[in-house]
Design a protein around this motif. Structure first.
Motif, PDB file in Angstrom:
ATOM      1  N   ALA A 140      18.896  27.569  -4.247  1.00 18.77           N
ATOM      2  CA  ALA A 140      20.203  26.917  -4.138  1.00 18.77           C
ATOM      3  C   ALA A 140      20.100  25.487  -4.657  1.00 18.77           C
ATOM      4  N   PRO A 141      20.985  25.060  -5.542  1.00 13.58           N
ATOM      5  CA  PRO A 141      20.950  23.677  -6.044  1.00 13.58           C
ATOM      6  C   PRO A 141      21.138  22.675  -4.910  1.00 13.58           C
ATOM      7  N   ALA A 142      20.619  21.475  -5.104  1.00 14.54           N
ATOM      8  CA  ALA A 142      20.703  20.439  -4.068  1.00 14.54           C
ATOM      9  C   ALA A 142      22.152  20.094  -3.725  1.00 14.54           C
ATOM     10  N   ASN A 143      23.056  20.249  -4.703  1.00 12.44           N
ATOM     11  CA  ASN A 143      24.464  19.910  -4.449  1.00 12.44           C
ATOM     12  C   ASN A 143      25.280  21.099  -3.945  1.00 12.44           C
ATOM     13  N   SER A 144      24.618  22.237  -3.672  1.00 11.77           N
ATOM     14  CA  SER A 144      25.333  23.407  -3.169  1.00 11.77           C
ATOM     15  C   SER A 144      25.747  23.196  -1.719  1.00 11.77           C
ATOM     16  N   LEU A 145      26.766  23.908  -1.284  1.00  5.19           N
ATOM     17  CA  LEU A 145      27.209  23.821   0.109  1.00  5.19           C
ATOM     18  C   LEU A 145      26.084  24.248   1.044  1.00  5.19           C
ATOM     19  N   LEU A 146      25.344  25.249   0.654  1.00  4.60           N
ATOM     20  CA  LEU A 146      24.244  25.754   1.475  1.00  4.60           C
ATOM     21  C   LEU A 146      23.204  24.659   1.737  1.00  4.60           C
ATOM     22  N   GLU A 147      22.787  23.960   0.679  1.00  3.90           N
ATOM     23  CA  GLU A 147      21.774  22.912   0.827  1.00  3.90           C
ATOM     24  C   GLU A 147      22.338  21.662   1.505  1.00  3.90           C
ATOM     25  N   ARG A 148      23.563  21.289   1.173  1.00  2.00           N
ATOM     26  CA  ARG A 148      24.161  20.103   1.790  1.00  2.00           C
ATOM     27  C   ARG A 148      24.332  20.299   3.284  1.00  2.00           C
TER      28      ARG A 148
END
Length: 233
Positions: free
Chosen positions: A209-217
């Motif tokens: 998951a990218p750092a700016n994804s909702l999952l990571e945020r």
């Protein structure tokens, strides 16, 4: 040029604020449940005024739908990116559901939110109903799946996966591992026991998951709430 720049900056600011509200709502829903009235808690968690909040969302239902839509679509796109190239539809289903379940195990916030959202987590606008039917239809046409309809197969896959994630949120240490669950799903679709076992033992891609994804945020914010000193450091 100036007008275009201002318009772009305003749109970016609006998008960042909407993302902040959705991220905050995911945390609050995970804690309070989908049936709770959470608007005031989301306003507090996002650090915004009531007027600002209502510029984006009007009701609990709109807020829950927005969180569910973004989280589902984000996760399912990441999974489809990995499994879409597989020629065997049974392998696509096996790998995709395993990735989803392992993501829920890796990200406790995801499991807690899905547990809180219940059936809302697989709403009618979810990409589940875009991606999965194609794989199921191909599996039925090729004989990989048997004795089910597309609708029944969807219920078996989505229902079992959501129930398992709910268990992850409440019985993390005692629930069945993802591979056992996915093998049972495949058996329910008509795959033989030996083939099901082989499919769930195959190499599994990780979800990046990218750092700016909702999952990571959301995961980062939950971690910061649990360990505030670490965030400060």
């Amino acid at each position: 040029m100036t007008i275009d720049h201002r318009t772009r900056v305003a749109a970016e600011r609006r998008e960042r604020m909407r993302a902040r509200l959705i991220e905050s709502a995911m945390l609050v829903f995970a804690e309070k449940g989908a049936g709770a009235s959470v608007i005031q808690e989301v306003i507090a968690a996002a650090g915004v005024s009531q007027g600002t909040f209502y510029n984006y969302f009007r009701t609990n239902e709109e807020l829950l739908s927005a969180v569910t839509q973004e989280l589902n679509d984000e996760l399912l796109r990441l999974i489809e990116l990995e499994v879409g190239s597989y020629s065997d539809p049974a392998r696509r289903i096996a790998c995709g559901v395993r990735m989803f379940l392992h993501a829920a195990h890796t990200y406790p916030l995801l499991a807690r939110f899905i547990s809180a959202a219940g059936l809302h987590a697989a709403g009618p606008s979810s990409l589940i109903y875009v991606y999965l039917p194609v794989h199921i239809e191909e599996g039925l046409a090729s004989g990989r799946f048997r004795d089910v309809t597309v609708e029944l197969a969807l219920d078996v896959i989505a229902g079992t996966a959501l129930t398992t994630v709910q268990r992850f949120a409440t019985e993390r240490e005692t629930c069945a591992p993802p591979e056992q669950v996915v093998a049972a799903i495949l058996r329910g679709l008509g795959v033989s026991r030996s083939e099901a076992q082989a499919l769930v033992r195959s190499e599994l891609p990780s979800i990046d998951a990218p750092a700016n994804s909702l999952l990571e945020r959301g995961h980062a914010r939950m971690r910061d709430q649990v360990h505030p000193n670490a965030a400060a450091g």
